[in-house]
Design a protein around this motif. Structure first.
Motif, PDB file in Angstrom:
ATOM      1  N   GLY A  83      32.331 -23.869 -56.473  1.00  0.00           N
ATOM      2  CA  GLY A  83      31.162 -24.495 -55.870  1.00  0.00           C
ATOM      3  C   GLY A  83      30.220 -25.060 -56.916  1.00  0.00           C
ATOM      4  O   GLY A  83      29.665 -26.147 -56.743  1.00  0.00           O
ATOM      5  N   ALA A  84      30.058 -24.328 -58.022  1.00  0.00           N
ATOM      6  CA  ALA A  84      29.173 -24.797 -59.086  1.00  0.00           C
ATOM      7  C   ALA A  84      29.713 -26.075 -59.726  1.00  0.00           C
ATOM      8  O   ALA A  84      28.947 -26.989 -60.059  1.00  0.00           O
ATOM      9  CB  ALA A  84      29.014 -23.706 -60.144  1.00  0.00           C
ATOM     10  N   VAL A  85      31.021 -26.147 -59.894  1.00  0.00           N
ATOM     11  CA  VAL A  85      31.626 -27.349 -60.474  1.00  0.00           C
ATOM     12  C   VAL A  85      31.425 -28.541 -59.539  1.00  0.00           C
ATOM     13  O   VAL A  85      31.038 -29.633 -59.977  1.00  0.00           O
ATOM     14  CB  VAL A  85      33.124 -27.124 -60.754  1.00  0.00           C
ATOM     15  N   LEU A  86      31.673 -28.353 -58.253  1.00  0.00           N
ATOM     16  CA  LEU A  86      31.497 -29.446 -57.302  1.00  0.00           C
ATOM     17  C   LEU A  86      30.037 -29.914 -57.254  1.00  0.00           C
ATOM     18  O   LEU A  86      29.761 -31.110 -57.173  1.00  0.00           O
ATOM     19  CB  LEU A  86      31.947 -29.008 -55.908  1.00  0.00           C
TER      20      LEU A  86
ATOM     21  N   GLY B  36      35.597 -13.841 -55.256  1.00  0.00           N
ATOM     22  CA  GLY B  36      34.193 -14.225 -55.163  1.00  0.00           C
ATOM     23  C   GLY B  36      33.770 -15.103 -56.317  1.00  0.00           C
ATOM     24  O   GLY B  36      33.074 -16.113 -56.120  1.00  0.00           O
ATOM     25  N   MET B  37      34.188 -14.752 -57.530  1.00  0.00           N
ATOM     26  CA  MET B  37      33.819 -15.550 -58.691  1.00  0.00           C
ATOM     27  C   MET B  37      34.473 -16.928 -58.644  1.00  0.00           C
ATOM     28  O   MET B  37      33.840 -17.930 -58.986  1.00  0.00           O
ATOM     29  CB  MET B  37      34.229 -14.831 -59.985  1.00  0.00           C
ATOM     30  N   VAL B  38      35.730 -16.992 -58.214  1.00  0.00           N
ATOM     31  CA  VAL B  38      36.412 -18.286 -58.092  1.00  0.00           C
ATOM     32  C   VAL B  38      35.657 -19.177 -57.109  1.00  0.00           C
ATOM     33  O   VAL B  38      35.434 -20.366 -57.375  1.00  0.00           O
ATOM     34  CB  VAL B  38      37.871 -18.096 -57.645  1.00  0.00           C
ATOM     35  N   PHE B  39      35.253 -18.612 -55.982  1.00  0.00           N
ATOM     36  CA  PHE B  39      34.517 -19.380 -54.976  1.00  0.00           C
ATOM     37  C   PHE B  39      33.198 -19.909 -55.546  1.00  0.00           C
ATOM     38  O   PHE B  39      32.855 -21.078 -55.377  1.00  0.00           O
ATOM     39  CB  PHE B  39      34.259 -18.506 -53.747  1.00  0.00           C
TER      40      PHE B  39
ATOM     41  N   TYR C 161      32.026 -21.047 -67.834  1.00  0.00           N
ATOM     42  CA  TYR C 161      32.894 -20.658 -66.719  1.00  0.00           C
ATOM     43  C   TYR C 161      33.865 -19.574 -67.175  1.00  0.00           C
ATOM     44  O   TYR C 161      34.495 -19.695 -68.227  1.00  0.00           O
ATOM     45  CB  TYR C 161      33.670 -21.869 -66.200  1.00  0.00           C
ATOM     46  N   ARG C 162      33.999 -18.533 -66.362  1.00  0.00           N
ATOM     47  CA  ARG C 162      34.888 -17.432 -66.713  1.00  0.00           C
ATOM     48  C   ARG C 162      36.298 -17.617 -66.169  1.00  0.00           C
ATOM     49  O   ARG C 162      37.254 -17.084 -66.725  1.00  0.00           O
ATOM     50  CB  ARG C 162      34.302 -16.115 -66.195  1.00  0.00           C
ATOM     51  N   ILE C 163      36.440 -18.388 -65.083  1.00  0.00           N
ATOM     52  CA  ILE C 163      37.755 -18.581 -64.464  1.00  0.00           C
ATOM     53  C   ILE C 163      38.049 -20.063 -64.234  1.00  0.00           C
ATOM     54  O   ILE C 163      39.160 -20.533 -64.512  1.00  0.00           O
ATOM     55  CB  ILE C 163      37.857 -17.817 -63.129  1.00  0.00           C
ATOM     56  N   CYS C 164      37.075 -20.819 -63.752  1.00  0.00           N
ATOM     57  CA  CYS C 164      37.322 -22.196 -63.299  1.00  0.00           C
ATOM     58  C   CYS C 164      36.992 -23.234 -64.368  1.00  0.00           C
ATOM     59  O   CYS C 164      36.596 -24.361 -64.055  1.00  0.00           O
ATOM     60  CB  CYS C 164      36.524 -22.469 -62.029  1.00  0.00           C
ATOM     61  N   MET C 165      37.190 -22.865 -65.624  1.00  0.00           N
ATOM     62  CA  MET C 165      36.916 -23.810 -66.701  1.00  0.00           C
ATOM     63  C   MET C 165      37.868 -25.002 -66.689  1.00  0.00           C
ATOM     64  O   MET C 165      37.519 -26.088 -67.149  1.00  0.00           O
ATOM     65  CB  MET C 165      36.969 -23.112 -68.062  1.00  0.00           C
ATOM     66  N   ASP C 166      39.058 -24.825 -66.117  1.00  0.00           N
ATOM     67  CA  ASP C 166      39.987 -25.954 -66.042  1.00  0.00           C
ATOM     68  C   ASP C 166      39.507 -26.978 -65.005  1.00  0.00           C
ATOM     69  O   ASP C 166      39.628 -28.193 -65.227  1.00  0.00           O
ATOM     70  CB  ASP C 166      41.406 -25.483 -65.738  1.00  0.00           C
ATOM     71  N   PHE C 167      38.975 -26.519 -63.873  1.00  0.00           N
ATOM     72  CA  PHE C 167      38.437 -27.417 -62.852  1.00  0.00           C
ATOM     73  C   PHE C 167      37.326 -28.270 -63.441  1.00  0.00           C
ATOM     74  O   PHE C 167      37.263 -29.485 -63.219  1.00  0.00           O
ATOM     75  CB  PHE C 167      37.942 -26.603 -61.667  1.00  0.00           C
ATOM     76  N   ASP C 168      36.447 -27.654 -64.215  1.00  0.00           N
ATOM     77  CA  ASP C 168      35.374 -28.395 -64.883  1.00  0.00           C
ATOM     78  C   ASP C 168      35.948 -29.419 -65.853  1.00  0.00           C
ATOM     79  O   ASP C 168      35.475 -30.566 -65.911  1.00  0.00           O
ATOM     80  CB  ASP C 168      34.461 -27.417 -65.624  1.00  0.00           C
ATOM     81  N   LEU C 169      36.967 -29.039 -66.610  1.00  0.00           N
ATOM     82  CA  LEU C 169      37.557 -29.956 -67.575  1.00  0.00           C
ATOM     83  C   LEU C 169      38.198 -31.163 -66.889  1.00  0.00           C
ATOM     84  O   LEU C 169      38.019 -32.303 -67.315  1.00  0.00           O
ATOM     85  CB  LEU C 169      38.595 -29.236 -68.425  1.00  0.00           C
TER      86      LEU C 169
END
Length: 245
Positions: A211-214, A204-207, A162-170
């Protein structure tokens, strides 16, 4: 296992942002002088100048923000880790004594506070309890979230895919596995609104990454929803039983 050398490790990542870098370092000046606090800076791009002796400065070996976080985590020695990006700042109303007392007494694995955006009159309110779980959006702000280092190491830190949403994944991995969190409506950090996640060209990347994390953790989300429904049904059946029997 040996006791941690410090009670707090502040990890800052930065790239070609001397103004943001200077702001973050300045906000932590009194903290670094406090016993048991270390600050580690992982940088890419140009070599930072005027690095204080109290700061451990590392040139990034990998690529991306997640990799930089992990490189800082690898050398950190604190019991608790605070990821404070270049440009963000420790909130001016937060004191080391208060935070150390909180961290020494909590039984939680994460402490989640508020961020105070630049230019905002007040700190940003955290999501209400009904929206905190299942984790449908990344409501824990990472500049105001402290995590036990041992927990981060057990879960392998941030996912560099993940380039931006790595915290959401964590947060999905930690909280989905049962990690406990103290959620406090107190500002812990000043938030740089010009950061990469807030730029229009990053929307766009955040979106896509959210979505990929969810999608990746949809099983955990559905399980949490089922547990909630099951709890409601169980409570209703008990109420009926006590009323008629």
């Amino acid at each position: 296992m040996n006791a941690p050398a410090h009670w707090l490790s502040i990890i800052t990542v930065t790239k070609d942002d001397p103004v943001g870098w200077a702001r973050t370092l300045a906000s932590a000046t009194t903290w670094r002088a406090y016993d048991g606090v270390e600050q580690i800076v992982v940088h890419a791009g140009r070599e930072p100048t005027a690095v204080p002796d109290s700061v451990q400065c590392l040139r990034q070996e990998g690529h991306g923000i997640a990799a930089a976080f992990n490189e800082g985590l690898k050398v950190a020695q604190g019991e608790w880790v605070w990821f404070l990006n270049g440009g963000d700042a420790i909130h001016e109303e937060l004191g080391p004594d208060w935070l150390r007392l909180l961290l020494s007494r909590t039984q939680a694995d994460l402490v989640v506070g508020c961020v105070h955006g630049d230019g905002d009159a007040e700190a940003r309110a955290l999501s209400p309890l009904r929206e905190q779980w299942p984790l449908l959006h990344s409501w824990p702000p990472h500049p105001a979230t402290l995590v036990r280092r041992g927990l981060l190491l057990r879960f392998g830190g941030f996912d560099p895919h993940y380039r931006i949403c790595m915290d959401f994944d964590l947060w999905q991995r930690l909280l989905g596995a049962g990690a406990r969190a103290d959620v406090i409506s107190i500002p812990l950090a000043r938030f740089d609104l010009k950061g990469v996640s807030n730029r229009p060209d990053s929307a766009g990347m955040v979106f896509r990454e959210n979505g990929a994390v969810l999608w990746r953790y949809q099983g955990a989300v559905w399980l949490a929803l089922w547990r909630s429904v099951r709890g409601l049904i169980t409570g209703w059946l008990r109420a009926v039983h006590h009323r008629f029997f």
